[in-house]
Design a protein around this motif. Structure first.
Motif, mmCIF file in Angstrom:
data_model
loop_
_atom_site.group_PDB
_atom_site.id
_atom_site.type_symbol
_atom_site.label_atom_id
_atom_site.label_comp_id
_atom_site.label_asym_id
_atom_site.label_seq_id
_atom_site.Cartn_x
_atom_site.Cartn_y
_atom_site.Cartn_z
ATOM 1 N N GLU A 78 0.830 -1.201 0.000
ATOM 2 C CA GLU A 78 0.000 0.000 0.000
ATOM 3 C C GLU A 78 0.869 1.257 0.000
ATOM 4 O OE1 GLU A 78 -3.447 2.158 2.722
ATOM 5 O OE2 GLU A 78 -3.161 -0.010 2.859
ATOM 6 N N MET A 82 0.771 4.139 -2.762
ATOM 7 C CA MET A 82 0.469 5.536 -2.450
ATOM 8 C C MET A 82 1.508 6.474 -3.055
ATOM 9 S SD MET A 82 -2.367 5.836 -0.907
ATOM 10 C CE MET A 82 -2.167 7.564 -0.506
ATOM 11 N N TYR A 85 0.845 6.629 -6.728
ATOM 12 C CA TYR A 85 -0.377 7.413 -6.951
ATOM 13 C C TYR A 85 -0.081 8.904 -6.867
ATOM 14 C CZ TYR A 85 -5.087 9.243 -6.021
ATOM 15 O OH TYR A 85 -6.260 9.971 -6.052
ATOM 16 N N ARG A 86 0.632 9.297 -5.830
ATOM 17 C CA ARG A 86 0.990 10.709 -5.658
ATOM 18 C C ARG A 86 1.900 11.188 -6.786
ATOM 19 N NH1 ARG A 86 1.184 12.819 -0.386
ATOM 20 N NH2 ARG A 86 2.482 14.470 -1.287
ATOM 21 N N LEU A 112 -9.404 4.858 -4.327
ATOM 22 C CA LEU A 112 -8.161 5.165 -5.024
ATOM 23 C C LEU A 112 -8.027 4.338 -6.301
ATOM 24 C CD1 LEU A 112 -5.622 5.502 -2.072
ATOM 25 C CD2 LEU A 112 -6.661 7.320 -3.429
#
Length: 243
Positions: A78, A82, A85-86, A112
């Protein structure tokens, strides 16, 4: 072909202990040896800190290290998702979030995942996932985030009226939903309803005690106030004093 050497791990400051993580993450790390678990925990702490500081490259180095050391630990996957994703790497983020879902059985990353599909331009697939039975069973917090994403998809498709309707859920009436209020304000502005938009940006700003949005700046824009104007005025005052 000769084997490549083990990639050096990013350094960790002396003050980081790994104990800063939530208990639920430590429970996941119990599947590892104590030494490995302690090391992975420190890297995960660094990921969180560097994400907050918007140092994405360094955060990625720690996240990739955590995954190399604990690839079957959901928290490590995860964390990597993240950072991706950012960073706008939606394909990689989606892959990591799917892995988390598969090995943990949790659907908490669905909002997400839907946003990743949106970021990849797959709007219909995103809407299908958002309307899945698992999405309907999400807790309130994740359901609100999913609603915001769905509204964004509708705006991408040019369906601004539908985007506004999508946000009209019971939580919108509450005063502790700054991100939802902000999305509603922004959508109203997209429809040309400026006065109503200003009211909702104000509601978002009042509720945003953790500074999750830039609602205050948006209000200043609507009121014709900008930081450069303020600084310019201060400079002029100083010039007058000097004269």
């Amino acid at each position: 072909m000769p084997k490549t050497g083990r990639r050096p791990e990013p350094s960790i400051p002396d003050g980081v202990t790994g104990k800063e993580l939530d208990r639920s993450v430590h429970q996941q790390l119990r599947t590892l040896s104590k030494e490995n678990a302690d090391g992975v925990a420190k890297h995960l702490v660094m990921v969180a800190a560097l994400l907050e500081a918007d140092e994405l490259e360094n955060a990625m180095a720690h996240a990739e290290t955590a995954v190399r050391r604990a690839g079957r630990v959901p928290a490590a996957r995860e964390a990597l998702g993240m950072v991706a994703y950012r960073s706008g790497d939606f394909a990689r983020a989606l892959g990591e979030f799917r892995t988390v879902r598969r090995i943990s059985g949790s659907d908490h990353l669905l909002p997400l995942m839907v946003d990743c599909e949106r970021g990849l331009g797959r709007h219909e697939r995103a809407l299908d996932l958002a309307q899945s039975p698992e999405a309907k069973r999400l807790p309130k917090e994740e359901r609100v985030e999913l609603t915001i994403v769905i509204s964004g998809i509708r705006r991408d498709l040019g369906q601004t009226d539908a985007a506004l309707v999508a946000l009209q859920i019971p939580e919108l009436k509450k005063h502790n939903q700054p991100r939802l209020a902000y999305a509603y304000a922004d959508t109203l502005l997209g429809l040309g309803r400026t006065d109503e938009a200003r009211e909702w940006f104000q509601r978002a700003a009042d509720a945003d005690v953790e500074y999750e949005t830039d609602a205050v700046e948006r209000l200043e824009e609507l009121d014709g106030v900008s930081p450069t104007d303020l600084l310019g005025g201060a400079d002029e005052d100083e010039d007058e004093v000097d004269e």
